[in-house]
Structures are given as C-alpha cells and as structure tokens.
Scaffold this active site. Sequence first.
Site, PDB file in Angstrom:
ATOM      1  N   GLU A   3       7.717   1.138   5.003  1.00 45.43           N
ATOM      2  CA  GLU A   3       7.214   0.072   5.873  1.00 45.43           C
ATOM      3  C   GLU A   3       7.463  -1.235   5.138  1.00 45.43           C
ATOM      4  O   GLU A   3       7.226  -1.315   3.935  1.00 45.43           O
ATOM      5  CB  GLU A   3       5.706   0.286   6.094  1.00 45.43           C
ATOM      6  CG  GLU A   3       5.033  -0.783   6.950  1.00 45.43           C
ATOM      7  CD  GLU A   3       3.531  -0.524   7.142  1.00 45.43           C
ATOM      8  OE1 GLU A   3       2.926   0.226   6.347  1.00 45.43           O
ATOM      9  OE2 GLU A   3       2.962  -1.087   8.097  1.00 45.43           O
ATOM     10  N   HIS A  55       0.825  -1.204   0.000  1.00 45.53           N
ATOM     11  CA  HIS A  55       0.000   0.000   0.000  1.00 45.53           C
ATOM     12  C   HIS A  55       0.857   1.250   0.000  1.00 45.53           C
ATOM     13  O   HIS A  55       2.046   1.205   0.303  1.00 45.53           O
ATOM     14  CB  HIS A  55      -0.977   0.043   1.185  1.00 45.53           C
ATOM     15  CG  HIS A  55      -0.331   0.040   2.541  1.00 45.53           C
ATOM     16  ND1 HIS A  55      -0.041  -1.113   3.224  1.00 45.53           N
ATOM     17  CD2 HIS A  55       0.082   1.046   3.341  1.00 45.53           C
ATOM     18  CE1 HIS A  55       0.513  -0.813   4.385  1.00 45.53           C
ATOM     19  NE2 HIS A  55       0.615   0.494   4.484  1.00 45.53           N
ATOM     20  N   HIS A  89       3.892   7.149   3.740  1.00 44.20           N
ATOM     21  CA  HIS A  89       4.843   6.043   3.586  1.00 44.20           C
ATOM     22  C   HIS A  89       4.407   5.090   2.483  1.00 44.20           C
ATOM     23  O   HIS A  89       3.258   5.135   2.037  1.00 44.20           O
ATOM     24  CB  HIS A  89       5.068   5.274   4.898  1.00 44.20           C
ATOM     25  CG  HIS A  89       3.874   4.540   5.440  1.00 44.20           C
ATOM     26  ND1 HIS A  89       2.996   5.089   6.357  1.00 44.20           N
ATOM     27  CD2 HIS A  89       3.403   3.291   5.208  1.00 44.20           C
ATOM     28  CE1 HIS A  89       2.064   4.207   6.664  1.00 44.20           C
ATOM     29  NE2 HIS A  89       2.276   3.105   5.973  1.00 44.20           N
TER      30      HIS A  89
HETATM   31 CO    CO Z   1       1.153   1.302   6.310  1.00 43.25          CO
END
Ligand code: CO
Length: 134
Positions: A130, A7, A79
């Site tokens: 991440e 994502h 992020h």
């Molecule tokens: Co995230």
Amino acid sequence: MIGRLNHVAIAVARLADAAAVYRHALGAQVSEPVAQPEHGVTVAFVTLPNTKIELLEPLGEASPIAAFLARNPSGGMHHVCYEVEDILAARDRLKAAGARVLGDGEPRIGAHGKPVLFLNPKDFCGTLVEIEQA
Ligand code: CO
C-alpha cells in the site's frame, strides 16, 4: 521515492483476540476497533514508537481479506504501507516501471483519511504494498 514505513497490516479472524495479544502479551497500546464498511474491514491500530501495526478483521460478506484468511486461518501479514510525498506522481512512476496498480488505479481514501493505492504483490516480492500520501 518511498519514505517511512507507515504500518504493517495483519489480517485476523477475531480482532478482539488479536487486540488482547498485543495489549497483554506484547504490552502495546491498541486503539478501539473502527468499522470501515466501505473497505470491508474493521480496523484497530497498535501504536509503536516508530510505526503502527494495523489489525484487520473481515467485515461483511465480500471482505477483501476473506480469501486471505481462508488460506491463513490463524491470521498473517497482509500488507506493508509506505509513505510517499505525492501519490499521483508515485503511481505514474510505478506504472512506468511496469508495476500493476490494483483497482481502477485512482487513489481511494484509506484508514487514516489519506489517499492510498495498492500494488500487485506479484510485482513486489510477493508482498501486497500500500502506498499512502504522507
Ligand atoms: Co493498510
């Protein structure tokens, strides 16, 4: 080592407004918001054919995205999340390469119920990264 883009996360001041933009202007499917007090955010997911967009709204006084929103009042990309097969092996490889892992370096359970780690943006082209165990 990294696999699929899981994502892209966008921090917003008002999740309801952001969800409306994605639903109405962009015609996307947006999940109901889920409060995650342990992460200091409320999250909704936009489902796209090839990935997801994670909309993040601050929750509580010590939200980790509060400072970001103070600098970016209209919201912004916060992020990117890449999938890895083995998060501990990935962490060890990243540390050996000189990357700094945020926090205590131990994976935490993220928004999808899977172990995640965050990497210092200064080591990754100015982008908070991440990694999530697939
Ligand atoms: Co995230």
